[in-house]
Design a protein around this motif. Structure first.
Motif, PDB file in Angstrom:
ATOM      1  N   LEU A 117       0.825  -1.211   0.000  1.00 48.85           N
ATOM      2  CA  LEU A 117       0.000   0.000   0.000  1.00 48.85           C
ATOM      3  C   LEU A 117       0.859   1.261   0.000  1.00 48.85           C
ATOM      4  N   ARG A 118       1.965   1.249   0.762  1.00 46.37           N
ATOM      5  CA  ARG A 118       2.875   2.403   0.766  1.00 46.37           C
ATOM      6  C   ARG A 118       3.449   2.632  -0.635  1.00 46.37           C
ATOM      7  N   GLU A 119       3.878   1.546  -1.277  1.00 44.93           N
ATOM      8  CA  GLU A 119       4.432   1.654  -2.622  1.00 44.93           C
ATOM      9  C   GLU A 119       3.368   2.128  -3.611  1.00 44.93           C
ATOM     10  N   TYR A 120       2.157   1.667  -3.455  1.00 42.56           N
ATOM     11  CA  TYR A 120       1.048   2.072  -4.321  1.00 42.56           C
ATOM     12  C   TYR A 120       0.801   3.576  -4.199  1.00 42.56           C
ATOM     13  N   VAL A 121       0.744   4.066  -2.967  1.00 41.81           N
ATOM     14  CA  VAL A 121       0.505   5.494  -2.730  1.00 41.81           C
ATOM     15  C   VAL A 121       1.656   6.322  -3.298  1.00 41.81           C
ATOM     16  N   GLN A 122       2.883   5.882  -3.059  1.00 42.86           N
ATOM     17  CA  GLN A 122       4.045   6.606  -3.566  1.00 42.86           C
ATOM     18  C   GLN A 122       4.016   6.664  -5.093  1.00 42.86           C
ATOM     19  N   ARG A 123       3.701   5.562  -5.728  1.00 41.15           N
ATOM     20  CA  ARG A 123       3.648   5.510  -7.197  1.00 41.15           C
ATOM     21  C   ARG A 123       2.561   6.435  -7.736  1.00 41.15           C
ATOM     22  N   ARG A 124       1.410   6.456  -7.099  1.00 41.80           N
ATOM     23  CA  ARG A 124       0.326   7.334  -7.555  1.00 41.80           C
ATOM     24  C   ARG A 124       0.710   8.805  -7.410  1.00 41.80           C
ATOM     25  N   LYS A 125       1.445   9.143  -6.343  1.00 44.99           N
ATOM     26  CA  LYS A 125       1.917  10.516  -6.172  1.00 44.99           C
ATOM     27  C   LYS A 125       2.906  10.878  -7.282  1.00 44.99           C
ATOM     28  N   GLN A 126       3.766   9.945  -7.644  1.00 50.62           N
ATOM     29  CA  GLN A 126       4.718  10.186  -8.719  1.00 50.62           C
ATOM     30  C   GLN A 126       3.993  10.417 -10.036  1.00 50.62           C
ATOM     31  N   LEU A 127       2.946   9.666 -10.285  1.00 54.54           N
ATOM     32  CA  LEU A 127       2.176   9.834 -11.514  1.00 54.54           C
ATOM     33  C   LEU A 127       1.518  11.210 -11.565  1.00 54.54           C
ATOM     34  N   LYS A 128       1.081  11.719 -10.405  1.00 55.39           N
ATOM     35  CA  LYS A 128       0.489  13.062 -10.346  1.00 55.39           C
ATOM     36  C   LYS A 128       1.527  14.114 -10.739  1.00 55.39           C
ATOM     37  N   ILE A 129       2.767  13.917 -10.305  1.00 54.37           N
ATOM     38  CA  ILE A 129       3.834  14.859 -10.646  1.00 54.37           C
ATOM     39  C   ILE A 129       4.094  14.827 -12.148  1.00 54.37           C
ATOM     40  N   LEU A 130       4.065  13.639 -12.742  1.00 53.60           N
ATOM     41  CA  LEU A 130       4.287  13.529 -14.183  1.00 53.60           C
ATOM     42  C   LEU A 130       3.234  14.290 -14.981  1.00 53.60           C
ATOM     43  N   GLU A 131       2.041  14.406 -14.435  1.00 53.82           N
ATOM     44  CA  GLU A 131       0.982  15.139 -15.114  1.00 53.82           C
ATOM     45  C   GLU A 131       1.321  16.627 -15.252  1.00 53.82           C
ATOM     46  N   LEU A 132       2.235  17.130 -14.420  1.00 53.31           N
ATOM     47  CA  LEU A 132       2.613  18.544 -14.468  1.00 53.31           C
ATOM     48  C   LEU A 132       3.537  18.866 -15.641  1.00 53.31           C
ATOM     49  N   PHE A 133       4.217  17.850 -16.193  1.00 55.17           N
ATOM     50  CA  PHE A 133       5.133  18.109 -17.297  1.00 55.17           C
ATOM     51  C   PHE A 133       4.385  18.745 -18.457  1.00 55.17           C
ATOM     52  N   GLY A 134       4.963  19.821 -18.950  1.00 52.21           N
ATOM     53  CA  GLY A 134       4.358  20.544 -20.056  1.00 52.21           C
ATOM     54  C   GLY A 134       3.357  21.594 -19.624  1.00 52.21           C
ATOM     55  N   THR A 135       3.091  21.700 -18.327  1.00 50.45           N
ATOM     56  CA  THR A 135       2.112  22.680 -17.862  1.00 50.45           C
ATOM     57  C   THR A 135       2.773  23.913 -17.250  1.00 50.45           C
ATOM     58  N   ILE A 136       4.083  23.855 -17.062  1.00 55.08           N
ATOM     59  CA  ILE A 136       4.796  24.967 -16.446  1.00 55.08           C
ATOM     60  C   ILE A 136       5.374  25.848 -17.550  1.00 55.08           C
ATOM     61  N   GLU A 137       5.110  27.144 -17.463  1.00 56.66           N
ATOM     62  CA  GLU A 137       5.626  28.081 -18.455  1.00 56.66           C
ATOM     63  C   GLU A 137       6.978  28.612 -17.989  1.00 56.66           C
ATOM     64  N   TYR A 138       7.914  28.660 -18.901  1.00 59.71           N
ATOM     65  CA  TYR A 138       9.247  29.141 -18.595  1.00 59.71           C
ATOM     66  C   TYR A 138       9.486  30.474 -19.289  1.00 59.71           C
TER      67      TYR A 138
END
Length: 73
Positions: free
Chosen positions: A32-53
């Motif tokens: 369950l800990r690994e599952y939660v950690q993996r889901r959090k990582q996937l949420k971070i990946l969703e941010l790629f391409g959304t940040i303006e530089y």
């Protein structure tokens, strides 16, 4: 909190062997800990391409203005 789950016994045994955990509870909690950690990582990946530089930002110029303190050992 007590929860009764019917889990594939072969899967639990493989997890016990691979993880080195001593109890089924420890295996489930670790999974369950690994599952939660993996889901959090996937949420971070969703941010790629959304940040303006700022195309004009010069990181090399910025780094020259940071004071550096030398420490002798």
């Amino acid at each position: 909190m007590a929860i009764n789950l019917e889990i594939d016994e072969n899967l639990i045994q493989k997890a016990l062997e691979l993880g080195g955990d001593r109890t089924k509870r420890a295996v489930v909690e670790e999974a369950l800990r690994e599952y939660v950690q993996r889901r959090k990582q996937l949420k971070i990946l969703e941010l790629f391409g959304t940040i303006e530089y700022d195309d004009d930002y010069d990181f090399k110029n910025f780094s020259q203005h940071i004071p550096v303190t030398l420490v002798e050992y």
